[in-house]
Design an enzyme around this catalytic site. Structure first.
Site, short mmCIF file in Angstrom:
data_model
loop_
_atom_site.label_atom_id
_atom_site.label_comp_id
_atom_site.label_asym_id
_atom_site.label_seq_id
_atom_site.Cartn_x
_atom_site.Cartn_y
_atom_site.Cartn_z
N LYS A 21 -11.97 -1.23 7.27
CA LYS A 21 -11.27 -2.18 8.13
C LYS A 21 -11.89 -2.14 9.54
CE LYS A 21 -8.08 -2.54 4.85
NZ LYS A 21 -8.45 -3.01 3.53
N TRP B 139 0.81 -1.22 0.00
CA TRP B 139 0.00 0.00 0.00
C TRP B 139 0.84 1.26 0.00
CZ3 TRP B 139 -4.34 0.24 -2.17
CH2 TRP B 139 -5.15 -0.90 -2.23
N ASP C 44 -1.07 7.11 6.43
CA ASP C 44 -2.21 6.28 6.02
C ASP C 44 -2.42 5.24 7.12
OD1 ASP C 44 -3.97 4.45 4.99
OD2 ASP C 44 -2.90 4.13 3.11
#
Lengths: 370, 370
Positions: free
Chosen positions: B204, B110, B180
C-alpha cells in the site's frame, strides 16, 4: 543514464544466488518498472486481482508445465517463504497421522537445513550422510537402504554450497519422491513425473528472491491435514491459483519472462542443459589441468553443473584470487560462508562467453601466481 | 524507449494495492535493475549476504525507527508471507500456553480474515463486530468491554475494503496491542510505542508486494514457544537481522527507497499526514456536495484517509464511471470484489495533483450523468 553495457556486465555474476538474470530479461524488466504496455501501469502497481496478472500466472505455469513435460495431474504453484518454508510445509502436510518415518539424504549444507526443520514437524530418518566425507561425494543408488513404507523420500538434487549434484532421480518409484531443486530447477531435463513434489526458490535459475515454485502431484495431497494455517496449506494455494493472499507480483512476472526466454530463446531444458554442460566442462577441465593449483571440492563423478567449488593452496591466495577477480569484473566468486574457498556458480543466465572470460582470467592468474 | 511521462502516469493509480509508488522511486528502481553503482550488479543479482545488502536492511530499519519514533526496545523486521502470515504467527506466538482469549475487533473484511486465521491457532474472542451495520462504522472506545487479562488485543487500523479508519489507538494500555496497519502504515503518526506489535505488508504505502514489515517490542516475545518452524519464529528473524533465509532483496530495497523519500522528500509522517488529509478532504468534500450522486459507504466520523469507498445510483452507472475513468487515465478505481462499487485509494504515493485531477473528472462525470 542507463547504458546497455551496464546491463551486460551482469552476465559476469557468478554468485551462488541471488544470481544472474538474462540480459534480455533485465531489459524487459526495466521497461516494466515504468509501464507494462497492456496495463498502462508500472509492474509494481498492478493489482494481483487483475485479469492481466491472472494471465501472467497462467502463462508462467503453462511454461513450466511445457518445460518439464508435466501432465494435468500436477499443480504448479508460486509461493513465498523460500525453500525454508517448504522444509516445514512438506512434513507438516505429509507426516500428518503417519507413524512411519520419512527418509532423507543428508548430502550437504542445504539438506542438513531441510532435515533440521523437518525434525521439528515429524518423524524423519536420515538414510545416508556425507558428513564424514566433508560432503565431497553423494551416494550411489545401491548405497541406500530405503523403506518401501516411508511416507516420502526427500533429497536435494544439487547441493549449492559443496557443488554436488545427483545425475538421476534417487529413491524408489513406489515411495513419493520429494526434491529440493532450488539450485538446478529448469537447468536440465529432470524426469519430473517421477517426482511427487518438487520445490525451487527462484533466485538461482528462475528469477529474483521472493518466490518459490512448487510442482506437486494432486494425489499426494489426498490425506493432508485440514487444520493448518491457510498459507501453509497447499490446497489453499491450489484453489486460489497462487492468489490465496497477495502474491509477489513482480517476482512472478520475472519468472514468466525467464521461462519465456528458456522456451523461446534457448529452446527448452535439453538445450539449456547442453549449454550448461559446456560451461561446466570448461571450468572443471581447467581445474583438472591446473596441476593442483585449483583443487576441486567434489569427487568428479558428483560434480555439480551449477556450482563449481574449489580451493587454492592457501586462504591468502584465495583472497588474492577473489580480489583480482573482482577488479577484472567477475562478481560473487567467494565460497559459501560455511566452507569458504571459491565457488563459481554457472546458473542458466551465466553465458558461455562469461565462463570463457572467467577461464581466461583463471589461466592468467595461475600463470602469475603458480 | 522509456519515456519519463510513462513513469509519471503511475501517479494516477488509485488501486487498493499493490498501489502507486513515488515517481522518483520508480526512476531509481529502473536504474537499479541495470546496476546498483556501489555493487556493479543489478539489484536482482546482489547477494543477500553482501555487506551492501546488510546496509540496506540497517538503513531501512533505521528509517522506520526514525519515522515512528521507536525506542531500542523494538525490533523492526522484514518478512515474507504478507499480513496473512502474521494472522497466524501472532496467535501461534502469543497464545502458546495461555488459556485466556485474545480479543479481536471485527471492523471489516480484513479483520474478519485475521479472526478466521487466528481461530485455527488459539482461543480468541470477538469483542465488537460491525457486521450488522454492513461495516459502515467503527466502535468508539467506550463501546468496547475489554478484559485486562487478555493475552493481547488485535485490530486493523484501516479497513481497506470498506474505507474505515480508527482515529487513535484502541484498547487498554495494560494489554499488549497488536495491530494490522497494512493499509495506513507510515501514512500518519500512530503513537507506535503504545503498540506491542504492528505489522504491515508493503504494497500500500511502502513498496511492492512480497515483503511485510513487523515492528515488535522485545518484551512481548519473552514467553514465546521454541518449537515453531524456524521461519514462523520471530526470534529466528530477529537474530538473523531479517536474513534467516534468503529475504526478498528487491522488495526490501524498494522499501528503503520509499522510506528515504518519506524522510527526506516529504519530511516525515506528520508532513505526509497533512498531505493525505488534504487529499481525503478534497474527495470526501466532493462526495458530500454531490447531492447524493456519489454516496459514501462509511459513516463520516470513521472515514478512511486511505480508501474512499462510495457508490453511484446503479451498478450500470458505476460501470460507466469505471470505464470512463480508465479512458481518462485513472486506474484501479473498482471497489473490492467483496462489496463492489467504487474505491479511490489515496496512499502516500498518490499525489495531491492526481487527486485534483480525479476530483475534476468526478465533477465532470456528474455533470454529464446527473
Amino acid at each position: 543514464m542507463i547504458e546497455p553495457a551496464m546491463i551486460a556486465a551482469n552476465s559476469r555474476n557468478f554468485s551462488g544466488g541471488p544470481g544472474a538474470l538474462p540480459e534480455s530479461v533485465l531489459q524487459q524488466i526495466q521497461q516494466a518498472i515504468a509501464v507494462v504496455p497492456e496495463t498502462g501501469l508500472s509492474i509494481l502497481g498492478i493489482s494481483h486481482r487483475s485479469a492481466w496478472f491472472a494471465d501472467v500466472v497462467r502463462e508462467a505455469e503453462d511454461n513450466i508445465r511445457t518445460l518439464l513435460g508435466l501432465g494435468s495431474d500436477y499443480h504448479v504453484l508460486f509461493l513465498q517463504g523460500g525453500a525454508t518454508q517448504q522444509f516445514a510445509m512438506v512434513p507438516l502436510t505429509l507426516l500428518h497421522n503417519r507413524s512411519a518415518a520419512a527418509e532423507y539424504i543428508h548430502g550437504g549444507y542445504w539438506s542438513g537445513k531441510a532435515i533440521a526443520e523437518a525434525s521439528r514437524s515429524g518423524n524423519i530418518k536420515v538414510v545416508w550422510s556425507g558428513a564424514n566425507d566433508r560432503f565431497t561425494r553423494l551416494p550411489a543408488a545401491e548405497e541406500l537402504q530405503l523403506s518401501p513404507d516411508a511416507p516420502y523420500f526427500h533429497y536435494v538434487s544439487n547441493e549449492t554450497v559443496e557443488g554436488l549434484q545427483f545425475r538421476q532421480p534417487m529413491g524408489l518409484d513406489s515411495v513419493p519422491r520429494v526434491c529440493d531443486m532450488s539450485s538446478d530447477f529448469l537447468s536440465r531435463p529432470c524426469e519430473a513425473e517421477r517426482f511427487s513434489l518438487i520445490y525451487a526458490h527462484a533466485q538461482k535459475n528462475l528469477g529474483p528472491a521472493g518466490v518459490t515454485v512448487v510442482v506437486v502431484r494432486d494425489s499426494l495431497l489426498q490425506n493432508s491435514p485440514t487444520d493448518l494455517p491457510g498459507f501453509l496449506d497447499y490446497h489453499s494455494h491450489i484453489k486460489a491459483h497462487s492468489n490465496y493472499n497477495t502474491p509477489p507480483v513482480f517476482a512472478i512476472y520475472v519468472v514468466l519472462l525467464v521461462t519465456r526466454w528458456l522456451l523461446h530463446d534457448i529452446g527448452g531444458v535439453a538445450a539449456m542443459a547442453h549449454i550448461n554442460q559446456r560451461k561446466a566442462e570448461l571450468l572443471y577441465g581447467l581445474l583438472d589441468q591446473s596441476e593442483g593449483f585449483y583443487r576441486g571440492h567434489a569427487r568428479p563423478a558428483d560434480r555439480s553443473l551449477m556450482n563449481a567449488v574449489f580451493n587454492l593452496a592457501t586462504p591468502e591466495l584465495e583472497q588474492r584470487f577473489l580480489s583480482e577477480a573482482l577488479t577484472a569484473g567477475f562478481h560473487g566468486l567467494a565460497g559459501h560462508r560455511s566452507i569458504g574457498g571459491i565457488r563459481a556458480s554457472l546458473y542458466n543466465a551465466v553465458t558461455l562467453a562469461a565462463v570463457e572470460e572467467l577461464a581466461q582470467f583463471m589461466t592468467d592468474f595461475r600463470a602469475r601466481h603458480a
